[in-house]
Design a protein around this motif. Sequence first.
Motif, PDB file in Angstrom:
ATOM      1  N   GLU A 166       1.048  -1.180  -0.023  1.00 40.56           N
ATOM      2  CA  GLU A 166       0.094  -0.061   0.063  1.00 40.56           C
ATOM      3  C   GLU A 166       0.823   1.330  -0.079  1.00 40.56           C
ATOM      4  OE1 GLU A 166      -2.944   0.951  -0.414  1.00 40.56           O
ATOM      5  OE2 GLU A 166      -3.223  -0.869  -1.039  1.00 40.56           O
ATOM      6  N   VAL A 167       1.927   1.175   0.909  1.00 44.69           N
ATOM      7  CA  VAL A 167       2.865   2.310   0.814  1.00 44.69           C
ATOM      8  C   VAL A 167       3.445   2.591  -0.559  1.00 44.69           C
ATOM      9  CG1 VAL A 167       5.115   3.059   1.763  1.00 44.69           C
ATOM     10  CG2 VAL A 167       3.183   2.293   3.276  1.00 44.69           C
ATOM     11  N   TYR A 168       3.989   1.640  -1.086  1.00 42.03           N
ATOM     12  CA  TYR A 168       4.204   1.540  -2.555  1.00 42.03           C
ATOM     13  C   TYR A 168       3.497   2.156  -3.210  1.00 42.03           C
ATOM     14  CZ  TYR A 168       6.849   0.332  -6.757  1.00 42.03           C
ATOM     15  OH  TYR A 168       7.174   0.319  -8.123  1.00 42.03           O
ATOM     16  N   LYS A 169       2.293   1.763  -3.223  1.00 42.21           N
ATOM     17  CA  LYS A 169       1.396   2.100  -4.337  1.00 42.21           C
ATOM     18  C   LYS A 169       1.000   3.604  -4.200  1.00 42.21           C
ATOM     19  CE  LYS A 169      -3.335   0.599  -5.398  1.00 42.21           C
ATOM     20  NZ  LYS A 169      -4.270  -0.305  -5.029  1.00 42.21           N
ATOM     21  N   GLN A 170       1.259   4.083  -3.126  1.00 40.94           N
ATOM     22  CA  GLN A 170       0.783   5.562  -2.686  1.00 40.94           C
ATOM     23  C   GLN A 170       2.005   6.530  -2.972  1.00 40.94           C
ATOM     24  OE1 GLN A 170       0.274   6.021   1.669  1.00 40.94           O
ATOM     25  NE2 GLN A 170      -1.210   4.643   1.487  1.00 40.94           N
ATOM     26  N   THR A 171       3.163   5.872  -3.452  1.00 41.75           N
ATOM     27  CA  THR A 171       4.591   6.562  -3.908  1.00 41.75           C
ATOM     28  C   THR A 171       4.485   6.859  -5.454  1.00 41.75           C
ATOM     29  OG1 THR A 171       5.649   5.230  -2.481  1.00 41.75           O
ATOM     30  CG2 THR A 171       6.972   6.433  -3.642  1.00 41.75           C
TER      31      THR A 171
END
Length: 414
Positions: A166-171
């Motif tokens: 999810e963190v990667y997706k938000q990047t």
Amino acid sequence: LKVIAIDEQLRVIYEDNVHFDKDLPEFKTQGGVYIHSDRLTVTSPVLMWVKALDMILEKMKASGFNFSQVRALSGAGQQHGSVYWKKGSIQILKNASSELPLHQSLKGCFSVSNSPIWMDSSTASQCRELEKAMGGAQQLASVTGSRAYERFTGNQIAKIYSQNPEVYKQTERISLVSSFAASLFLGTYAPIDYSDGSGMNLLQIWEKAWSKSCLDACAPGLEERLGCPVPSHSVLGPISPYYSQRYGFSPDCNIVAFTGDNPASLAGMRLQEGDIAISLGTSDTLFLWIQEPTPALEGHILCNPVDSQTYMALLCFKNGSLMREKIRDDCASGSWDEFSKALSSTVAGNSGNLGFYFDVMEITPEAVGIHRFNKDNQKVVSRFPKEVEIRALIEGQFMAKRIHAEKLGYKVCK
């Protein structure tokens, strides 16, 4: 964080620094970093870096520094650290209010608040996966200049993606520390330069383009998050209006691509083809300008920051000054003068006596322990006489540097 201003004759006209632990105690770092409970994960808070930049510019302003005279600006950042910009951050960066310090505007801009840095060694499984995907460690080195290293950015990204998709997706963008710092001055995302980019296990060092196979092995959609790499001497554009309005920089001040600290050392030492620079520190580092590299399992080949058609080789030896100090204490009563006299009293070649001294597990090569050999190439277990021990240490260390440099393609001129 250090700043230096030079004039057209390269005379230093201003220098200053901000000490992370002392000047920014609210971040509670030690040596500017957080060492996590697993002792493998090591990070730095991104906002600490931004706040340090605010602080150093305010110090310059208070001292009466004339920002309007600055014609161009560039920098160097620690290699292998990475910064993760949250979706929508580019607009905040572009439109930062000059009424506020930058860290206040950017405080919500990072999807990962603590950046993995060069000291991190928590990605062993990601390294194995990347080497496997590329057909082995040597194949990966042949493409990217290095086998998989835990601190290298590709493996750090792979860890973030696998543990926090999810963190990667938000990047929306991933910067190196160098291109992150350049972005702060540019007011938009700065590209990664070839030289620092070749310390990521992601860049094809021959083609100067991202390796699709490496990107795919680390995380999906990675190419768009990295942007296109550029030559290290590229002029990226004019300084952000934020700095003209807040500090009085000329709007014509150019931002030149930032690079990593190791490539910057090669440029700063003004090395040319055939030159070698050796830094004798806690770890010994050897870097050299090289025309036709042969990437190996030990050491690194990076794109040359000064000449994009050539390369630089980098070798790191962990058993450096601490090993020399240990032998000095054991064999020369803790005195460098006595150490030097003992060294001078023995002949070059040490009458065939040779030693390799690894107090801790070495990087180049991966070995530990003290290994002594006599002129008949018999392994000698006991100690050498003190002066022989001292020369064996120094000659062994420098022979290792030469041998590994030659393995990477360095040619000793006759």
